[in-house]
Scaffold this active site. Structure first.
Site, short mmCIF file in Angstrom:
data_model
loop_
_atom_site.label_atom_id
_atom_site.label_comp_id
_atom_site.label_asym_id
_atom_site.label_seq_id
_atom_site.Cartn_x
_atom_site.Cartn_y
_atom_site.Cartn_z
N ASP A 1 -6.32 -96.19 -121.55
CA ASP A 1 -5.66 -97.35 -120.95
C ASP A 1 -6.74 -98.38 -120.62
OD1 ASP A 1 -6.76 -96.03 -118.70
OD2 ASP A 1 -5.13 -96.68 -117.39
N TYR B 1 -9.47 -101.00 -118.92
CA TYR B 1 -10.33 -101.01 -117.74
C TYR B 1 -9.56 -101.65 -116.58
CZ TYR B 1 -14.18 -100.17 -121.06
OH TYR B 1 -15.01 -99.66 -122.02
N PHE C 1 -12.04 -100.13 -125.11
CA PHE C 1 -13.47 -99.97 -124.85
C PHE C 1 -14.25 -101.28 -124.75
CE2 PHE C 1 -12.26 -95.91 -126.90
CZ PHE C 1 -12.60 -95.04 -125.87
N HIS D 1 -14.91 -87.06 -125.40
CA HIS D 1 -14.87 -88.46 -124.98
C HIS D 1 -16.29 -88.96 -124.67
CE1 HIS D 1 -13.76 -92.01 -122.57
NE2 HIS D 1 -12.60 -91.94 -123.22
#
Length: 219
Positions: free
Chosen positions: A64, A66, A77, A184
């Protein structure tokens, strides 16, 4: 909604008008609330606007947006260059530097314009409340977008970092596309297999093998 993007025919074929109306209602509700919502409303569908289906070569799944001011810009990202890179993006850029070479920009818009769909599974977040909109409305749409990208005839690379992104793997036709997975890039897990995974060079090798233009990851 989204009728201005090249993804619209696939969305309309995959999803019911009722559900699309529910998304529109949810958007209106959260952006008209007293909470700050990220990304800014005008950037909500930036990933689809900047990366047409016909140009999509790589899909990088995020979770989701920031959730702090000035960060989210509708691309997974990515943050504007004026904003410090969050920890996961710092690690992505570290791996890129080792894999291919250094990139100074935190803004990944140029990737989007080259055909990298920077898609979050959940497209909105309230200020300071990571993952607060998970399970509320977005997953049906973003799952459909992955399926649309997979059903498209052009071969693509799907980059799935972490268990959440990898839960989408079932939507992808791996006979046609390359799926790259690792843990991740967050500081909690990056040293357990993200560093050294070489996703950028592997993606380009596949694209070249399939006769598609590689991504200039450093630009």
């Amino acid at each position: 909604m989204l009728s201005h993007t090249s993804w619209a025919p696939g969305i309309n074929a995959e999803l019911s008008p009722t559900y699309l109306t529910e998304i529109a209602d949810f958007i209106n509700q959260v952006y008209q609330s007293n909470q700050a919502i990220y990304p800014p409303r005008e950037k909500l569908f930036a990933a689809l606007e900047q990366t047409p289906l016909s140009n999509t070569k790589v899909v990088i799944m995020g979770q989701d947006p920031y959730h702090e001011p000035g960060q989210a810009q509708g691309l997974s990202f990515s943050v504007p260059d004026a904003v410090p890179a969050p920890p996961s993006l710092q690690n992505i850029l570290k791996e890129l530097a080792t894999d291919i070479g250094p990139r100074s920009s935190h803004d990944l818009s140029s990737w989007a314009q080259q055909g990298v769909l920077l898609l979050n599974s959940v497209l909105t977040v309230p200020k300071g409340q990571a993952n607060a909109h998970r399970g509320q409305i977005w997953e049906g749409l973003t799952d459909a977008l992955i399926k649309i990208a997979s059903d498209d005839t052009q071969p693509k690379v799907f980059i799935l970092w972490g268990r959440f992104a990898q839960s989408k793997r079932k939507l992808i036709d791996e006979k046609k596309h390359l799926v790259l997975t690792s843990v991740h890039p967050s500081p909690l897990s990056a040293y357990r297999g993200f560093f050294g995974s070489q996703p950028f060079s592997k993606a380009n090798t596949f694209l070249i093998e399939k006769g598609r233009e590689p991504i200039n990851w450093l630009h």
